[in-house]
Design a protein around this motif. Structure first.
Motif, PDB file in Angstrom:
ATOM      1  N   LYS A  80       0.828  -1.199   0.000  1.00 14.77           N
ATOM      2  CA  LYS A  80       0.000   0.000   0.000  1.00 14.77           C
ATOM      3  C   LYS A  80       0.863   1.249   0.000  1.00 14.77           C
ATOM      4  O   LYS A  80       1.878   1.320   0.675  1.00 14.77           O
ATOM      5  CB  LYS A  80      -0.916  -0.013   1.231  1.00 14.77           C
ATOM      6  CG  LYS A  80      -1.945   1.090   1.238  1.00 14.77           C
ATOM      7  CD  LYS A  80      -2.884   0.914   2.421  1.00 14.77           C
ATOM      8  CE  LYS A  80      -3.950   2.017   2.427  1.00 14.77           C
ATOM      9  NZ  LYS A  80      -4.901   1.854   3.546  1.00 14.77           N
TER      10      LYS A  80
ATOM     11  N   ARG B 215      -2.418   8.433  -3.328  1.00 17.29           N
ATOM     12  CA  ARG B 215      -2.952   7.145  -2.871  1.00 17.29           C
ATOM     13  C   ARG B 215      -3.812   6.504  -3.945  1.00 17.29           C
ATOM     14  O   ARG B 215      -3.779   5.282  -4.135  1.00 17.29           O
ATOM     15  CB  ARG B 215      -3.754   7.335  -1.584  1.00 17.29           C
ATOM     16  CG  ARG B 215      -2.896   7.632  -0.364  1.00 17.29           C
ATOM     17  CD  ARG B 215      -3.732   8.078   0.844  1.00 17.29           C
ATOM     18  NE  ARG B 215      -4.955   7.309   0.966  1.00 17.29           N
ATOM     19  CZ  ARG B 215      -6.170   7.840   1.159  1.00 17.29           C
ATOM     20  NH1 ARG B 215      -6.316   9.154   1.237  1.00 17.29           N
ATOM     21  NH2 ARG B 215      -7.217   7.071   1.269  1.00 17.29           N
ATOM     22  N   ALA B 216      -4.571   7.320  -4.666  1.00 17.81           N
ATOM     23  CA  ALA B 216      -5.378   6.790  -5.768  1.00 17.81           C
ATOM     24  C   ALA B 216      -4.481   6.351  -6.918  1.00 17.81           C
ATOM     25  O   ALA B 216      -4.626   5.248  -7.462  1.00 17.81           O
ATOM     26  CB  ALA B 216      -6.382   7.841  -6.239  1.00 17.81           C
TER      27      ALA B 216
ATOM     28  N   ALA C 230      -2.402   3.138  -6.083  1.00 22.68           N
ATOM     29  CA  ALA C 230      -3.126   2.003  -5.488  1.00 22.68           C
ATOM     30  C   ALA C 230      -2.829   0.726  -6.277  1.00 22.68           C
ATOM     31  O   ALA C 230      -2.681   0.754  -7.497  1.00 22.68           O
ATOM     32  CB  ALA C 230      -4.618   2.282  -5.482  1.00 22.68           C
ATOM     33  N   THR C 231      -2.750  -0.381  -5.570  1.00 21.49           N
ATOM     34  CA  THR C 231      -2.477  -1.663  -6.224  1.00 21.49           C
ATOM     35  C   THR C 231      -3.653  -2.631  -6.124  1.00 21.49           C
ATOM     36  O   THR C 231      -3.565  -3.754  -6.599  1.00 21.49           O
ATOM     37  CB  THR C 231      -1.229  -2.323  -5.613  1.00 21.49           C
ATOM     38  OG1 THR C 231      -1.414  -2.468  -4.204  1.00 21.49           O
ATOM     39  CG2 THR C 231       0.007  -1.475  -5.884  1.00 21.49           C
ATOM     40  N   THR C 232      -4.743  -2.173  -5.486  1.00 22.94           N
ATOM     41  CA  THR C 232      -5.967  -2.976  -5.465  1.00 22.94           C
ATOM     42  C   THR C 232      -7.139  -2.063  -5.769  1.00 22.94           C
ATOM     43  O   THR C 232      -7.085  -0.846  -5.548  1.00 22.94           O
ATOM     44  CB  THR C 232      -6.212  -3.640  -4.095  1.00 22.94           C
ATOM     45  OG1 THR C 232      -6.509  -2.623  -3.125  1.00 22.94           O
ATOM     46  CG2 THR C 232      -4.999  -4.449  -3.647  1.00 22.94           C
ATOM     47  N   GLN C 233      -8.217  -2.651  -6.274  1.00 23.99           N
ATOM     48  CA  GLN C 233      -9.402  -1.874  -6.598  1.00 23.99           C
ATOM     49  C   GLN C 233      -9.977  -1.206  -5.350  1.00 23.99           C
ATOM     50  O   GLN C 233     -10.378  -0.039  -5.377  1.00 23.99           O
ATOM     51  CB  GLN C 233     -10.474  -2.779  -7.229  1.00 23.99           C
ATOM     52  CG  GLN C 233     -11.670  -2.031  -7.800  1.00 23.99           C
ATOM     53  CD  GLN C 233     -11.316  -1.234  -9.046  1.00 23.99           C
ATOM     54  OE1 GLN C 233     -10.419  -1.621  -9.796  1.00 23.99           O
ATOM     55  NE2 GLN C 233     -12.004  -0.130  -9.264  1.00 23.99           N
TER      56      GLN C 233
ATOM     57  N   GLU D  89      -8.422  -0.347  -2.573  1.00 26.78           N
ATOM     58  CA  GLU D  89      -7.545   0.744  -2.135  1.00 26.78           C
ATOM     59  C   GLU D  89      -7.756   1.989  -3.000  1.00 26.78           C
ATOM     60  O   GLU D  89      -7.855   3.109  -2.496  1.00 26.78           O
ATOM     61  CB  GLU D  89      -6.096   0.278  -2.226  1.00 26.78           C
ATOM     62  CG  GLU D  89      -5.057   1.272  -1.739  1.00 26.78           C
ATOM     63  CD  GLU D  89      -3.646   0.775  -1.991  1.00 26.78           C
ATOM     64  OE1 GLU D  89      -2.734   1.633  -2.006  1.00 26.78           O
ATOM     65  OE2 GLU D  89      -3.459  -0.445  -2.185  1.00 26.78           O
ATOM     66  N   TYR D  90      -7.832   1.771  -4.311  1.00 23.48           N
ATOM     67  CA  TYR D  90      -8.052   2.884  -5.228  1.00 23.48           C
ATOM     68  C   TYR D  90      -9.390   3.574  -4.975  1.00 23.48           C
ATOM     69  O   TYR D  90      -9.472   4.802  -4.881  1.00 23.48           O
ATOM     70  CB  TYR D  90      -7.982   2.400  -6.681  1.00 23.48           C
ATOM     71  CG  TYR D  90      -8.672   3.317  -7.656  1.00 23.48           C
ATOM     72  CD1 TYR D  90      -8.127   4.567  -7.970  1.00 23.48           C
ATOM     73  CD2 TYR D  90      -9.888   2.963  -8.240  1.00 23.48           C
ATOM     74  CE1 TYR D  90      -8.785   5.425  -8.841  1.00 23.48           C
ATOM     75  CE2 TYR D  90     -10.541   3.805  -9.102  1.00 23.48           C
ATOM     76  CZ  TYR D  90      -9.987   5.043  -9.397  1.00 23.48           C
ATOM     77  OH  TYR D  90     -10.652   5.901 -10.257  1.00 23.48           O
TER      78      TYR D  90
ATOM     79  N   ALA E 118      -9.383   5.767  -1.849  1.00 19.90           N
ATOM     80  CA  ALA E 118      -8.659   7.024  -2.035  1.00 19.90           C
ATOM     81  C   ALA E 118      -9.434   7.967  -2.940  1.00 19.90           C
ATOM     82  O   ALA E 118      -9.517   9.179  -2.686  1.00 19.90           O
ATOM     83  CB  ALA E 118      -7.280   6.740  -2.621  1.00 19.90           C
TER      84      ALA E 118
END
Length: 338
Positions: free
Chosen positions: A11, A179-180, A183-186, A188-189, A192
């Protein structure tokens, strides 16, 4: 990278500044006293965190007291490069890469080499890369060297409110777009993304009825919001996937950021060419082709904003800064001009 960042499969996390020494009026606690000509500010015009310092320095009239080094917007694995200078070397510090000032301060420093950075010219050592504190100190510790008519960017009576506003802006806008974007996961994105537009909605409500974020003059809070907003349509909307709407589609924020852009000390520090080339060429994990978009159309930045009707006094009891020094002007074609 810009600011202090950690990228990768984990993250996204923005690191705390490792070198957080302060340059203070008397230098008693820090060991670094304010002294005209002693320090050199190193920035990339692409970096929003460094751009804060560029604006503050201009508004406060510290150009003669704190010299400026501008790096190439494209850094390599050896850090920020001084390839815009003759011989690819900073003419004052005599170095080719910013990491050399970091190495002079701490051998084998394991962290990233970030801007903004202030370097002690006599020793060539990095003093601070604390992007959160540098501008506050310029406003409060460097007062003896401020120009006549310099605005109070961090008025004591309003600091509580300014700090509260800046905290939300930092968490959900300044840092939220990163952060958006990284992001490495949907999940997480999307979290953000929601934070970014939640805060922009709140700021829209706040600015609908007042010209500036806190009080009736420009403060540190406006500087910190501006540096993200001015990059929004050019990079964050597409490159970082913050695409609910363009800033130009939000009448309040679009007028607000144009008002600041057209204020001396703000737009005259902005280099859209450096901004776009840095983000699209360096962030190859997001943009593997390194193709830099031709747009957006920048002509709207100089159009009337109408915010004068809300009142306010941009510089309070002070005056606008003077002309940009000849050797610090943004190259022709890198920003729109009236």
């Amino acid at each position: 990278m810009d600011g202090n960042t950690e990228y990768g499969r984990k993250k996204f996390k923005r690191s705390r500044s490792h070198f957080a020494d302060r340059i203070t009026a008397d230098g008693k606690e820090s060991g670094w006293p304010v002294e005209a000509g002693r320090y050199r500010l190193v920035v990339s015009r692409a970096c929003p965190w460094a751009s804060r310092v560029l604006i503050s320095r201009r508004l406060l009239g510290l150009e003669d007291a704190l010299s400026l080094a501008v790096t190439d917007p494209i850094q390599d694995d050896r850090s920020w490069r001084f390839t815009l200078d003759p011989g690819d070397r900073d003419p004052v510090l005599g170095i080719r890469f910013l990491h050399e000032a970091y190495d002079a301060r701490e051998t084998d420093y394991p962290g990233g080499v970030s801007v903004p950075a202030i370097v002690d010219v006599p020793t060539g050592k990095l003093v601070t890369n604390d992007y959160q504190q540098i501008t506050l100190d310029l406003a409060t510790e460097w007062t003896a060297l401020h120009r006549e008519g310099a605005p109070d960017l961090y008025p004591e009576a309003l600091r509580g409110e300014i700090d509260e506003v800046m905290d939300g802006v930092y968490r959900e806008v300044n840092n939220g777009v990163y952060r958006a974007g990284f992001a490495t996961t949907q999940e997480e994105y999307e979290g953000a993304y929601a934070d970014v537009f939640h805060r922009l909605d709140l700021l829209t409500e706040r600015l609908a009825g007042q010209r500036y974020l806190v009080g009736d003059t420009i403060t540190e809070a406006d500087i910190r919001l501006f540096t993200t907003l001015v990059r929004f349509d050019a990079v964050y909307h597409g490159h970082f996937k913050c695409n609910r709407e363009k800033l130009a589609e939000n009448p309040v924020l679009w007028a607000y950021v144009r008002d600041l852009y057209q204020t001396p000390g703000f737009g005259d520090t902005v280099d859209f060419d450096h901004i776009k080339r840095h983000y699209y060429a360096v962030h190859t994990g997001i943009n593997p082709t390194s193709i830099v978009p031709a747009g957006p159309d920048l002509s709207g930045w100089t159009e009337p904003h109408g915010r004068e009707s809300l009142g306010g006094r941009p510089f309070g009891d002070g005056t606008p800064p003077g002309p940009v020094p000849e050797d610090e002007r943004v190259p022709e074609g890198h920003r729109p001009v009236p």
